[in-house]
Design an enzyme around this catalytic site. Structure first.
Site, PDB file in Angstrom:
ATOM      1  N   HIS A 152       0.835  -1.133   0.014  1.00 59.91           N
ATOM      2  CA  HIS A 152      -0.122   0.095   0.112  1.00 59.91           C
ATOM      3  C   HIS A 152       1.000   1.403  -0.092  1.00 59.91           C
ATOM      4  O   HIS A 152       2.160   1.212   0.228  1.00 59.91           O
ATOM      5  CB  HIS A 152      -1.033  -0.039   1.181  1.00 59.91           C
ATOM      6  CG  HIS A 152      -0.308   0.291   2.570  1.00 59.91           C
ATOM      7  ND1 HIS A 152       0.456  -0.977   3.169  1.00 59.91           N
ATOM      8  CD2 HIS A 152      -0.097   1.147   3.436  1.00 59.91           C
ATOM      9  CE1 HIS A 152       0.971  -0.461   4.188  1.00 59.91           C
ATOM     10  NE2 HIS A 152       0.859   0.795   4.603  1.00 59.91           N
ATOM     11  N   ASP A 185       0.473   4.972   1.618  1.00 57.45           N
ATOM     12  CA  ASP A 185      -0.294   5.562   3.099  1.00 57.45           C
ATOM     13  C   ASP A 185      -1.296   6.255   2.728  1.00 57.45           C
ATOM     14  O   ASP A 185      -1.252   7.344   1.842  1.00 57.45           O
ATOM     15  CB  ASP A 185       0.828   6.356   3.898  1.00 57.45           C
ATOM     16  CG  ASP A 185       1.516   5.038   4.688  1.00 57.45           C
ATOM     17  OD1 ASP A 185       1.276   4.311   5.019  1.00 57.45           O
ATOM     18  OD2 ASP A 185       2.515   5.540   5.060  1.00 57.45           O
ATOM     19  N   HIS A 244       4.725   0.097   0.236  1.00 57.05           N
ATOM     20  CA  HIS A 244       5.588  -0.652   1.340  1.00 57.05           C
ATOM     21  C   HIS A 244       4.590  -1.789   1.942  1.00 57.05           C
ATOM     22  O   HIS A 244       3.386  -1.677   1.723  1.00 57.05           O
ATOM     23  CB  HIS A 244       5.978   0.335   2.292  1.00 57.05           C
ATOM     24  CG  HIS A 244       5.110   1.006   3.242  1.00 57.05           C
ATOM     25  ND1 HIS A 244       4.495   2.301   2.699  1.00 57.05           N
ATOM     26  CD2 HIS A 244       4.580   0.583   4.257  1.00 57.05           C
ATOM     27  CE1 HIS A 244       3.720   2.710   3.500  1.00 57.05           C
ATOM     28  NE2 HIS A 244       3.589   1.793   4.664  1.00 57.05           N
ATOM     29  N   ARG A 297       4.645   6.488  13.726  1.00 58.91           N
ATOM     30  CA  ARG A 297       4.632   7.127  12.325  1.00 58.91           C
ATOM     31  C   ARG A 297       4.308   8.473  12.237  1.00 58.91           C
ATOM     32  O   ARG A 297       3.224   8.787  13.040  1.00 58.91           O
ATOM     33  CB  ARG A 297       4.009   6.504  11.486  1.00 58.91           C
ATOM     34  CG  ARG A 297       4.064   6.813   9.906  1.00 58.91           C
ATOM     35  CD  ARG A 297       3.308   6.018   8.886  1.00 58.91           C
ATOM     36  NE  ARG A 297       1.837   6.652   9.066  1.00 58.91           N
ATOM     37  CZ  ARG A 297       0.705   6.075   8.604  1.00 58.91           C
ATOM     38  NH1 ARG A 297       0.745   4.772   7.956  1.00 58.91           N
ATOM     39  NH2 ARG A 297      -0.366   6.601   8.706  1.00 58.91           N
TER      40      ARG A 297
END
Length: 320
Positions: free
Chosen positions: A100, A102, A261, A276
């Protein structure tokens, strides 16, 4: 007082993606030249890594992020500790083990993500990144033309819990995952993006797909799945990827406009905790000059990726 700029020393990790940065202590005190060198390395190598950053906490993590751009909260999931920190805790069922980019279910999805490792399993738990610009370049000429005319529908309203890689016999994890899913889809977004976007800094053409892509405009569900899988195969080719084995204190920064990723879920019930911060992005534009557009909801909440950051700051509205 800003420290003197540190010359950036890099070790390339792959032929098409990834570099390890040496000799930089991340934080809000970095000099302008060093920050610009980090930004250049990011656009060149797509994902860059820093080791030995155990000194970072949520505050200094955010302070560093602000040097690179405007931090934004997640559109639907409240932050854990700190206004912009998004926590991924495997013990709570949060495992992003799918390819995906983000938050592509909103139009102006994040430009970059900065992830730091807090607690890691004794084995496994690595993350793989793919260069979607290299993937586009590897397409046969006819597929390039085809992809440039496609539009994809991205949404957060799907069976997220089923994609977390949970062991079904763990009832506690199932319940936590279901609660997370309910929060994740509390506001259901659908956004139409070009399948090939033009990177606003490098000018590269990148493939914009991944796990949030539900369908392709003008195609049936079955045909959409097959076509998405076709283009994803080019993204996921090993030669377009780099795989990182985490250690506590590691930091990864990736260009979210040129990568996908995948967090490998191969560590059983062991803990894995990472945090994150994402940076505000721009609305993608296709090769034909047409921008992405929000499909649903018709009257969206004022959240990250929907309203420009400057307007939110003026109105003092939270972004998460």
């Amino acid at each position: 007082m800003a420290v003197a700029p540190t010359p950036l020393q890099l070790t390339r990790l792959g032929g098409r993606i990834g570099a390890l940065v040496h000799g930089v202590r991340l934080g809000g005190e970095l000099g302008t030249e060093t920050v610009e060198a980090i930004r250049t390395a990011l656009h060149t190598h797509k994902v860059i890594f820093f080791k030995g950053q155990q000194h970072l906490d949520d505050i200094s993590h955010e302070a560093f992020a602000r040097l690179l751009g405007q931090p934004v909260g997640h559109p639907t999931v409240p932050a854990a500790d700190g206004r912009y920190v998004f926590e991924l805790d495997a013990t709570k069922g949060v495992r992003a083990n799918n390819w995906h980019t983000d938050v592509t279910f909103v139009p102006a999805y994040p430009a970059a993500s900065i992830l730091r490792a807090i607690e890691l399993p004794p084995y496994g738990g690595e993350t793989v990144w793919a260069n979607t610009a290299a993937a586009y370049r590897s397409l046969p000429p006819a597929l390039k033309v085809f992809a440039e005319h496609l539009r994809g529908i991205h949404t957060n309203d799907f069976d997220y819990a089923a994609r977390l890689g949970l062991r079904p016999e763990l009832a506690e994890n199932r319940e936590v995952a279901e609660l997370f899913r309910q929060v994740f889809v509390a506001t259901a977004f659908k956004t139409e993006h070009p399948v090939v976007r033009v990177h606003p800094v490098t000018g590269e053409k990148t493939i914009l797909l991944g796990a949030f892509t539900q369908s392709l405009v003008g195609f049936s569900s079955d045909d959409s799945r097959e076509l998405i899988a076709l283009f994803q195969r080019f993204v996921e080719k090993p030669e377009h990827t780099v795989r990182w084995r985490w250690e506590v204190g590691d930091v990864a920064i990736w260009d979210n406009r040129a990568t996908q990723h995948y967090a490998v879920n191969d560590y059983g019930d062991e803990p894995r905790l990472v945090r994150r911060i994402t940076l505000d992005g721009d609305v993608p534009v296709g090769v034909d000059g047409q921008p992405s557009r929000l499909v649903e909801p018709a009257d969206p909440p004022r959240v990250a990726g929907i309203v420009p950051a400057v307007e939110l700051e003026e109105l003092a509205l939270p972004r998460a």
